[in-house]
Design a protein around this motif. Structure first.
Motif, short mmCIF file in Angstrom:
data_model
loop_
_atom_site.label_atom_id
_atom_site.label_comp_id
_atom_site.label_asym_id
_atom_site.label_seq_id
_atom_site.Cartn_x
_atom_site.Cartn_y
_atom_site.Cartn_z
N GLU A 83 31.57 39.07 36.64
CA GLU A 83 31.51 38.43 35.60
C GLU A 83 32.81 38.15 34.78
OE1 GLU A 83 30.18 41.06 31.71
OE2 GLU A 83 29.45 42.32 33.61
N LEU A 84 33.64 38.86 35.21
CA LEU A 84 35.14 38.78 34.74
C LEU A 84 35.98 37.72 35.47
CD1 LEU A 84 36.11 42.38 33.91
CD2 LEU A 84 35.31 40.65 32.24
N GLY A 85 35.24 37.18 36.47
CA GLY A 85 36.10 36.23 37.52
C GLY A 85 36.92 37.00 38.13
N ILE A 86 36.82 38.16 38.61
CA ILE A 86 37.79 39.05 39.46
C ILE A 86 37.49 39.16 40.75
CG2 ILE A 86 39.43 41.07 39.48
CD1 ILE A 86 39.11 41.13 36.36
N ASP A 87 38.57 39.40 41.61
CA ASP A 87 38.11 39.74 43.02
C ASP A 87 38.49 41.13 42.86
OD1 ASP A 87 37.98 40.36 45.70
OD2 ASP A 87 39.60 39.07 46.24
#
Length: 318
Positions: free
Chosen positions: A145-149
């Motif tokens: 949801e944070l757009g983090i890998d």
């Protein structure tokens, strides 16, 4: 030779009668640190989005601030950086390190999660350490949801934040059943030994902003007793093993009482087979990286940290 810009700043603080941190109550010291930031820090750069969130772990709510570099993030996940601010485990907050987090977010093209961990003397060791580990685990759990890998999340911080980041990497390495480890550690003039007895501590412990007296003030606010100093969560240099830790970039300052312990930690990582880079800004003082309005080398240091983060995190396998 001390950087003339650092010299000028210290002279101005003397002329303005800024009291030493160890002569203030923690509340006064926090207010003083917050108020000084507008004088020494650059203007806050615009990032795409900033959101305040809360990490709930072990019955504790830890505020975090998430910085997103650009709108294109919706197309693919970006690397992340969990950032732990400095301030002797006593002062500092999301606002005192807002400009630095924005700068690293933009320049390294990473999503930054800045952590407002519990501090002393109200919350003694190991509260700050526990909050740091919780914030990393929260970031992994909420990566999508944070757009983090989740495979490319670094942890880092300055001074006390460097201490907490280094210790968290050790604790996370040893945490049972953990699927994701930090991909990298960014340690900016980290404290790695409580109650140090190094050459730089004795040579630079007076006259360069961070003094022996202020170090004692911070340490006593944080630790419950002298025994805590022997715990690797407080003194990561004392861990029984530094093998298997994330690659590291360690930055120090030449006129900093903490210089030698940063170098010793980089050496300990290298000796354990961990890829570690080390650089010392020889003419600088402790705390300089957030002072880019009045010190040119601070902006160089930020850009260097961002460059290292980008090289490590963007070029690693997705």
């Amino acid at each position: 030779m001390l950087d003339p810009q650092a010299q000028a700043l210290m002279q101005l603080m003397v002329e303005k009668g800024v009291p030493p941190v160890n002569t203030m109550t923690p509340a006064e010291a926090r207010a003083s640190y917050r108020s000084r930031r507008t004088f020494t820090q650059p203007d806050a750069p615009e990032v795409f989005k900033v959101e305040d969130r809360v990490v709930s772990a072990n019955g504790v709510n830890v505020p975090v601030r998430v910085y997103h570099p650009h709108a294109a993030q919706t197309e693919h996940a970006l690397p992340g950086l969990v950032y732990i601010h400095g301030g002797g485990w006593t002062i500092g907050d999301l606002d005192t390190h807002d400009v630095l987090c924005r700068s690293l977010c933009l320049q390294a093209k990473v999503v930054v999660v800045s952590v407002d961990y519990r501090m002393g003397p109200e919350h003694k060791f190991p509260a700050a350490y526990d909050d740091t580990v919780a914030a990393f685990n929260w970031t992994v759990a909420h990566a999508k949801e944070l757009g983090i890998d989740p495979a490319r999340i670094a942890i880092g911080g300055d001074s006390a934040g460097g201490n907490l980041s280094a210790a968290a990497c050790i604790g996370l390495r040893d945490q049972k059943g953990l699927s994701v480890q930090p991909a990298f550690q960014l340690l900016i003039y980290p404290a790695t030994i409580m109650w140090p007895d190094t050459a730089s501590y004795h040579a630079n412990g007076k006259g360069y902003m961070l003094t022996k007296e202020s170090i004692a003030y911070y340490t006593e606010n944080y630790l419950r007793n002298r025994e805590d100093a022997k715990d690797w969560r407080a003194s990561p240099q004392l861990a029984s093993s530094h093998a298997g830790l994330p690659p590291a970039f360690v930055m120090t300052a030449g006129f900093d009482p903490l210089r030698d312990e940063g170098l010793m930690y980089a050496d300990a990582l290298s000796q354990a087979g961990v890829p570690a880079q080390y650089i010392c800004f020889e003419r600088q003082i402790h705390g300089f990286i957030t002072m880019g309005r009045v010190m040119q080398e601070a902006n160089t240091a930020v850009a260097l940290c961002a460059q290292v983060l980008q090289a490590q995190l963007h070029n690693s396998p997705r």
